[in-house]
Design an enzyme around this catalytic site. Sequence first.
Site, short mmCIF file in Angstrom:
data_model
loop_
_atom_site.label_atom_id
_atom_site.label_comp_id
_atom_site.label_asym_id
_atom_site.label_seq_id
_atom_site.Cartn_x
_atom_site.Cartn_y
_atom_site.Cartn_z
N HIS A 150 -27.92 -12.21 -33.35
CA HIS A 150 -27.17 -13.12 -32.48
C HIS A 150 -25.85 -13.51 -33.13
CE1 HIS A 150 -31.20 -13.62 -30.60
NE2 HIS A 150 -30.45 -13.67 -29.50
N HIS A 154 -22.97 -9.20 -30.82
CA HIS A 154 -23.82 -9.39 -29.64
C HIS A 154 -23.02 -10.05 -28.51
CE1 HIS A 154 -27.01 -10.68 -26.97
NE2 HIS A 154 -26.72 -11.95 -27.21
N HIS A 190 -21.72 -17.77 -25.44
CA HIS A 190 -23.08 -18.15 -25.05
C HIS A 190 -24.05 -18.30 -26.22
CE1 HIS A 190 -24.20 -13.92 -25.66
NE2 HIS A 190 -25.47 -14.31 -25.52
N ASP A 191 -23.72 -17.78 -27.41
CA ASP A 191 -24.60 -17.92 -28.57
C ASP A 191 -23.87 -18.49 -29.79
OD1 ASP A 191 -27.22 -17.28 -27.87
OD2 ASP A 191 -26.85 -15.12 -27.97
N ASP A 301 -26.89 -10.50 -20.96
CA ASP A 301 -27.44 -10.92 -22.25
C ASP A 301 -28.46 -9.92 -22.79
OD1 ASP A 301 -27.82 -12.53 -24.45
OD2 ASP A 301 -29.10 -13.99 -23.43
#
Length: 428
Positions: A150, A154, A190-191, A301
């Site tokens: 992550h 990614h 998003h991460d 994702d």
Amino acid sequence: MPIKNIAGKIIGVIQLVNKMDNTAFNKNDENLFEAFAIFCGMGINNTSMYETAMKAIAKQRVALEVMSYHAIAPMEEAEKLEKMPVPSAQHYNLYDYNFSDFPLDDADTLKATIRMFMDLNLIDAFNINYELLCRFLLSVKKNYRNVTYHNWRHAFNVTQTMFCMLKTGQMLNILGDTERLALLVGCLCHDLDHRGTNNQFQMKTMSPLAELYSTSTMEHHHFDQCIMIISTKGSDILCNLTQADYEQVIGVLENAILSTDLALYFRYRGRFIDLTKRPDVDWSDDCNRDLLRSMMMTASDIAAIAKPWEVQKKVAEMVASEFFEQGDMEKETLKIQPMEMMDRDQKHKLPNMQVGFIDAICLPVYEAIARVSPRLSPLLKGCQQNRAHWLEEAEIKQEQQQQRRLEKHAGEEEAENKNKDSQESSTS
């Protein structure tokens, strides 16, 4: 009379001397005086608490200021990136669902991301300062930790899949400019600051993040980090938006990042599947569009599952490695047995676990979005092909396990026979 705080500790004293009418103090005076002392105690206590709270807020502001300073990429790096030529989307193969980042270095990933903003016409549509965009991207990259899976790579791959869905999948025909901007930024962020552990781990360890957010713990943190970067001068790429556009982008952005929590995906998936089976579905409806964007985020994702087999297998091993690292921490720190997918001792079951992951999570969303637009069907096809590959791997692993058991059994029998022969020889 004493003035006491909420804990009953004496924090002051009140004294009354000589009534103005020269009469003696009586029981009513005493009761009134006691009530006044209590009131004073509450007032002083609240003032003290307020001062403590204001100091805490000031400390927080200083901490945020320091954090944002160190979190934002240096201007020199942004100026260097700004001067670099940006190749075409075709050069990077950005329009292809089979895209792989493996041949690219970090500079190329940044330039490819800039190309996505260009080809979606977001820079011109929202008057985004090019230097701010460069610094924003560098800051986003900087705020990803060096964890096994992550990480920035990614996030970049998820963003490319969303770009491909918008362009090649023709989802541009459904979604507007503000939605495209929010989805692209959402994929990139998003991460943010992912620690290589999931929400359950945060809850088990009672981490500070778990104390802040009881649901979608990491996803809320990712969104907070995103807002911190977007709100910091020098990386505030939304600064030229109108108030209405800004509010819409932030609203869509928050929903997009939170929707990457698979718990929410399971909650809303059924509604989306039913929606895509209707011939008269209205994508202009706000609720339907919100659901569609959420499913597009999930599809992006997990898109590694739809990549060519060589890429998918390598990525799956990285994901498993990160999971095993969490499992190791659960064994060593929490003294608990991790779930199978986190247990390094169960790594031989990876092919079967991948098939289960595909059946439970991937195939349903890809089948549904393929009904929204046939141009999204390559994701479904890639997922189905990899399922077949993982089934083959599972069969090979099963045969290997069976062979090991047979060899072990044969070895045990041979040892037992030798032991018997030895005993008989000794008796003779």
